[in-house]
Each structure stands twice: as C-alpha cells, then as structure tokens.
Design an enzyme around this catalytic site. Structure first.
Site, PDB file in Angstrom:
ATOM      1  N   ASN A   1      46.441  -6.864 -45.225  1.00 39.76           N
ATOM      2  CA  ASN A   1      45.845  -5.630 -46.418  1.00 39.76           C
ATOM      3  C   ASN A   1      46.610  -5.719 -47.732  1.00 39.76           C
ATOM      4  O   ASN A   1      47.903  -6.062 -47.820  1.00 39.76           O
ATOM      5  CB  ASN A   1      45.982  -4.196 -45.541  1.00 39.76           C
ATOM      6  CG  ASN A   1      47.671  -4.065 -44.908  1.00 39.76           C
ATOM      7  OD1 ASN A   1      48.332  -5.082 -44.568  1.00 39.76           O
ATOM      8  ND2 ASN A   1      48.226  -2.821 -45.009  1.00 39.76           N
TER       9      ASN A   1
ATOM     10  N   GLU B   1      41.097  -7.623 -42.548  1.00 38.47           N
ATOM     11  CA  GLU B   1      40.033  -8.204 -41.989  1.00 38.47           C
ATOM     12  C   GLU B   1      38.971  -8.612 -43.203  1.00 38.47           C
ATOM     13  O   GLU B   1      38.327  -9.647 -42.914  1.00 38.47           O
ATOM     14  CB  GLU B   1      39.523  -7.685 -40.827  1.00 38.47           C
ATOM     15  CG  GLU B   1      39.139  -6.029 -40.905  1.00 38.47           C
ATOM     16  CD  GLU B   1      40.471  -5.253 -40.819  1.00 38.47           C
ATOM     17  OE1 GLU B   1      41.354  -5.450 -41.282  1.00 38.47           O
ATOM     18  OE2 GLU B   1      40.150  -4.377 -39.556  1.00 38.47           O
TER      19      GLU B   1
ATOM     20  N   CYS C   1      38.572  -0.331 -39.197  1.00 36.36           N
ATOM     21  CA  CYS C   1      38.142   0.926 -39.953  1.00 36.36           C
ATOM     22  C   CYS C   1      36.252   0.953 -39.578  1.00 36.36           C
ATOM     23  O   CYS C   1      36.013  -0.340 -39.618  1.00 36.36           O
ATOM     24  CB  CYS C   1      38.606   1.240 -41.339  1.00 36.36           C
ATOM     25  SG  CYS C   1      37.868   0.225 -42.720  1.00 36.36           S
TER      26      CYS C   1
ATOM     27  N   CYS D   1      34.894  -1.974 -42.069  1.00 34.97           N
ATOM     28  CA  CYS D   1      35.213  -3.313 -41.799  1.00 34.97           C
ATOM     29  C   CYS D   1      34.057  -3.553 -40.692  1.00 34.97           C
ATOM     30  O   CYS D   1      33.581  -4.621 -40.593  1.00 34.97           O
ATOM     31  CB  CYS D   1      36.688  -3.348 -41.441  1.00 34.97           C
ATOM     32  SG  CYS D   1      37.536  -3.658 -42.735  1.00 34.97           S
TER      33      CYS D   1
HETATM   34 ZN   LIG Z   1      38.956  -1.821 -42.572  1.00 34.55          ZN
END
Ligand SMILES: [Zn+2]
Length: 162
Positions: free
Chosen positions: A62, A75, A112, A115
């Site tokens: 991240n 990701e 999330c 994603c």
């Molecule tokens: Zn995400």
C-alpha cells in the site's frame, strides 16, 4: 417474485504450511512486500504478490498519501504494474497479506470493494479464473477459486454498451 441464492466458495487452510509450495512462495513474497509499505498514516502494512501465466511474479504494497484518496492499495499496485508490463499475460494467482503496527494479524485480510472491482474486470477480460489467496501475518488462509467469489454481480464494461 422469486428468491435467488448466490453462493460463494472459500477454502480455509489452517496455516500457510498447508498450501502448495507455489502458493507458499507467493505468500512469502507478499509478506516481504508488506514490510516496505508506505503506510505512515494507517500503520497498516499490506503486501500483495501475483503470479502470471508467463511465470513472472509481481509484488506491491500500500502506498498512502497525506491526501488520503490519492493512495493506492497493495493489490492494485501489484496488478497495475503487472498489467502495464505484460498486458497479454493472464493472472493465475493473487495473494494479499497484511500486518498491523502493534500486533501480528491472525485473520486473513480482506480486499476493499474498489480492488474487488479491478479483480473481476481483469478476470472477465482474461476469460480465465484468477485465484485469490487471503492471508495475514500468521494463522488461517482463505483461498478462492476465482475473483467473482469476492464480488458477485460485478459491473462489467459490457453493460456500458446498452
Ligand atoms: Zn483496495
């Protein structure tokens, strides 16, 4: 009116040691990537690693920003980097892992919604399933046969044509 049932399937492993060797390797790479996350605000380090059909492996973590919405999830960092370099190579497996600043997480991290939308579009485009493996610092692992399990009734570009 009819009631319909949508089902998803997840395989739960007690630990990373139960996974096939190829998956264990990806989990290790994802955990290493998490260590380099730029997460000064959340202190929540997420790492991702993916395997392409050409056997290339990409990792990501991240990347946060003082302007919060500008940051990007681990990701998607990995997926976009892979897609930028090998747009024709299908994604076979994607691993996501995370660790908190104060303690090792024992429950698999969950991606999330944004994603998940990216996963299902890439999977739809490549017309082959993309396996998703959710891990954490230690403990059980969730494995999904395809991304659609994480986002049933996904929105696809086909719908833009109507
Ligand atoms: Zn995400």
């Amino acid at each position: 009116m009819e009631t319909k049932e949508l089902r998803i399937f997840v395989y739960e492993y007690k630990s990373v040691d139960e996974l096939p060797a190829e998956d264990q390797k990806l989990v290790k790479i994802a955990r290493e990537a998490a260590k380099n996350a730029y997460a000064p605000y959340s202190k929540f380090h997420v790492g991702a690693a993916l395997l392409l059909e050409n056997n290339e492996i990409f990792s990501g973590n991240n990347q946060e920003n003082a302007s919060f919405p500008v940051g990007l999830c681990a990701e998607r960092v990995a997926l976009f980097a892979a897609h930028a370099q090998y747009p024709e190579s299908k994604i076979k497996t994607l691993v996501i892992t995370a660790s908190g600043s104060r303690q090792v997480l024992e429950t698999p991290v969950s991606p999330c919604g944004s994603c998940r939308q990216v996963f299902t579009e890439f999977e739809h485009e490549q017309q082959e399933p993309m396996r998703i493996i959710l891990a954490s610092g230690r403990g059980k692992i969730f494995v999904f046969d395809n991304a659609e399990n994480l986002l049933p009734l996904s929105f696809f570009s086909d719908q833009l044509k109507h």
